[in-house]
Write an enzyme that holds these catalytic residues in place. Structure first.
Site, PDB file in Angstrom:
ATOM      1  N   LYS A 145       0.831  -1.212   0.000  1.00  9.98           N
ATOM      2  CA  LYS A 145       0.000   0.000   0.000  1.00  9.98           C
ATOM      3  C   LYS A 145       0.869   1.266   0.000  1.00  9.98           C
ATOM      4  O   LYS A 145       0.605   2.203  -0.743  1.00  9.98           O
ATOM      5  CB  LYS A 145      -0.946   0.017   1.213  1.00  9.98           C
ATOM      6  N   ARG A 190      11.579  -5.708   4.989  1.00 10.23           N
ATOM      7  CA  ARG A 190      11.413  -4.280   5.258  1.00 10.23           C
ATOM      8  C   ARG A 190      11.978  -3.936   6.639  1.00 10.23           C
ATOM      9  O   ARG A 190      12.559  -2.878   6.842  1.00 10.23           O
ATOM     10  CB  ARG A 190       9.924  -3.915   5.175  1.00 10.23           C
ATOM     11  N   ARG A 245      11.319   0.136  11.671  1.00  8.36           N
ATOM     12  CA  ARG A 245      10.031  -0.105  12.326  1.00  8.36           C
ATOM     13  C   ARG A 245      10.127  -1.364  13.174  1.00  8.36           C
ATOM     14  O   ARG A 245      10.329  -2.457  12.643  1.00  8.36           O
ATOM     15  CB  ARG A 245       8.937  -0.262  11.273  1.00  8.36           C
ATOM     16  N   ARG A 248      -9.895   0.407   8.876  1.00  6.75           N
ATOM     17  CA  ARG A 248      -9.408  -0.942   9.188  1.00  6.75           C
ATOM     18  C   ARG A 248     -10.437  -1.750   9.977  1.00  6.75           C
ATOM     19  O   ARG A 248     -10.187  -2.912  10.281  1.00  6.75           O
ATOM     20  CB  ARG A 248      -8.151  -0.811  10.032  1.00  6.75           C
ATOM     21  N   ARG A 272      -0.300  -9.010  13.388  1.00  6.56           N
ATOM     22  CA  ARG A 272      -0.903  -7.967  12.528  1.00  6.56           C
ATOM     23  C   ARG A 272      -1.729  -8.601  11.414  1.00  6.56           C
ATOM     24  O   ARG A 272      -2.812  -8.114  11.075  1.00  6.56           O
ATOM     25  CB  ARG A 272       0.194  -7.079  11.940  1.00  6.56           C
TER      26      ARG A 272
HETATM   27  P1  ADP Z   1       0.999  -2.102   8.011  1.00  6.66           P
HETATM   28  O1  ADP Z   1      -0.144  -1.946   7.052  1.00  6.66           O
HETATM   29  O2  ADP Z   1       2.263  -2.433   7.347  1.00  6.66           O
HETATM   30  O3  ADP Z   1       0.657  -2.970   9.195  1.00  6.66           O
HETATM   31  P2  ADP Z   1       0.627   0.594   9.025  1.00  6.66           P
HETATM   32  O4  ADP Z   1       1.738   1.542   8.948  1.00  6.66           O
HETATM   33  O5  ADP Z   1      -0.568   0.846   8.186  1.00  6.66           O
HETATM   34  O6  ADP Z   1       1.349  -0.746   8.664  1.00  6.66           O
HETATM   35  O7  ADP Z   1       0.136   0.413  10.534  1.00  6.66           O
HETATM   36  C1  ADP Z   1       1.002   0.097  11.578  1.00  6.66           C
HETATM   37  C2  ADP Z   1       0.201  -0.123  12.884  1.00  6.66           C
HETATM   38  O8  ADP Z   1      -0.525   1.086  13.212  1.00  6.66           O
HETATM   39  C3  ADP Z   1      -0.868  -1.216  12.813  1.00  6.66           C
HETATM   40  O9  ADP Z   1      -0.358  -2.484  13.101  1.00  6.66           O
HETATM   41  C4  ADP Z   1      -1.878  -0.714  13.887  1.00  6.66           C
HETATM   42  O10 ADP Z   1      -1.431  -1.040  15.178  1.00  6.66           O
HETATM   43  C5  ADP Z   1      -1.815   0.796  13.765  1.00  6.66           C
HETATM   44  N1  ADP Z   1      -2.855   1.331  12.852  1.00  6.66           N
HETATM   45  C6  ADP Z   1      -2.641   1.910  11.640  1.00  6.66           C
HETATM   46  N2  ADP Z   1      -3.809   2.292  11.083  1.00  6.66           N
HETATM   47  C7  ADP Z   1      -4.792   1.928  11.950  1.00  6.66           C
HETATM   48  C8  ADP Z   1      -6.211   2.018  11.939  1.00  6.66           C
HETATM   49  N3  ADP Z   1      -6.884   2.573  10.916  1.00  6.66           N
HETATM   50  N4  ADP Z   1      -6.900   1.553  13.014  1.00  6.66           N
HETATM   51  C9  ADP Z   1      -6.271   1.001  14.039  1.00  6.66           C
HETATM   52  N5  ADP Z   1      -4.928   0.861  14.106  1.00  6.66           N
HETATM   53  C10 ADP Z   1      -4.183   1.316  13.091  1.00  6.66           C
END
Ligand code: ADP
Length: 201
Positions: A14, A128, A134, A89, A146
């Site tokens: 993404k 990554r 991260r 999400r 996750r």
């Molecule tokens: P990835 O898609 O690689 O898991 P993101 O950078 O989108 O990484 O998100 C990292 C973390 O941030 C997620 O594992 C979650 O804990 C939190 N997070 C991100 N977006 C949301 C969301 N819309 N609702 C709840 N938690 C979120």
């Protein structure tokens, strides 16, 4: 306004595709992951709270994330469109987003859902983790958590948009350029349809 959601499990590409889409379509990129990491690095109260969940691979509570998105939407009233990445999400977030966009009379035009196998996801995320800095990408257990959160809570968000016929699945494996071309093809088609529709009275 043209608003799109880039959807898919962690590691589905993404972030990479968002960069390219943003440049081509002049959309404002809105990544809840990036916003949350920025809160963490500034050590805000929101960041401190969010970190507890993120470190375990769990989703941050809906009200925290929805409040954050609402603020950003208000800050960019004149945007030509938004590219939502990593949001919504959960079904509650999807419903909240629809309400926020209703005020703007600018609904979601399309949800592009990237499909990638689980083995490939874990491989990409561990890779990554070697360079991204991260912490949630270095521990395989957190990565699996996750993906599990995604299957349990996030996958249903596609069903939410499916009832409005807004979901298009796109293969997320192959070269970055190839995937980008496929995404653009869907967007160009949708944009054409949106432009052909008359203005609502
Ligand atoms: P990835 O898609 O690689 O898991 P993101 O950078 O989108 O990484 O998100 C990292 C973390 O941030 C997620 O594992 C979650 O804990 C939190 N997070 C991100 N977006 C949301 C969301 N819309 N609702 C709840 N938690 C979120």
């Amino acid at each position: 306004m043209f608003n799109l959601i880039l959807f898919g499990p962690p590691g589905s590409g993404k972030g990479t595709q968002s960069e390219k889409l943003m440049a081509r379509y002049h959309l404002r990129h809105l990544s809840t992951g990036d916003l949350l990491r920025s809160e963490i690095s500034r050590q805000t109260a929101l960041g401190v709270e969010a970190k507890k969940f993120m470190d375990k691979g769990q989703l941050v509570p809906d009200e925290v994330v929805i409040g954050m998105i609402s603020t950003v939407l208000d800050e960019h009233k004149n945007a030509t469109g938004f590219l939502f990445d990593g949001f919504p999400r959960t079904s509650a977030q999807a419903e909240a987003l629809d309400k926020l966009l209703e005020f703007k009379q600018a609904p979601i035009s399309v949800m592009l859902a990237l499909e990638v196998s689980e083995d490939e996801l874990v491989k990409r995320l561990l890779k990554r983790g070697q360079t991204s800095g991260r912490s949630d990408d270095t521990n395989e257990q957190v990565i699996r958590a996750r993906i599990e959160e995604y299957r349990l809570k996030t996958e249903a968000v596609a069903d939410y948009y499916r009832q409005f016929n807004k979901v298009v699945m796109v293969k997320g494996e192959g070269s970055i350029e190839e995937i980008f071309r496929n995404l653009c093809q869907v967007i160009d088609q949708k944009k054409k349809i949106v432009q052909e529709l008359p203005e609502p009275l």
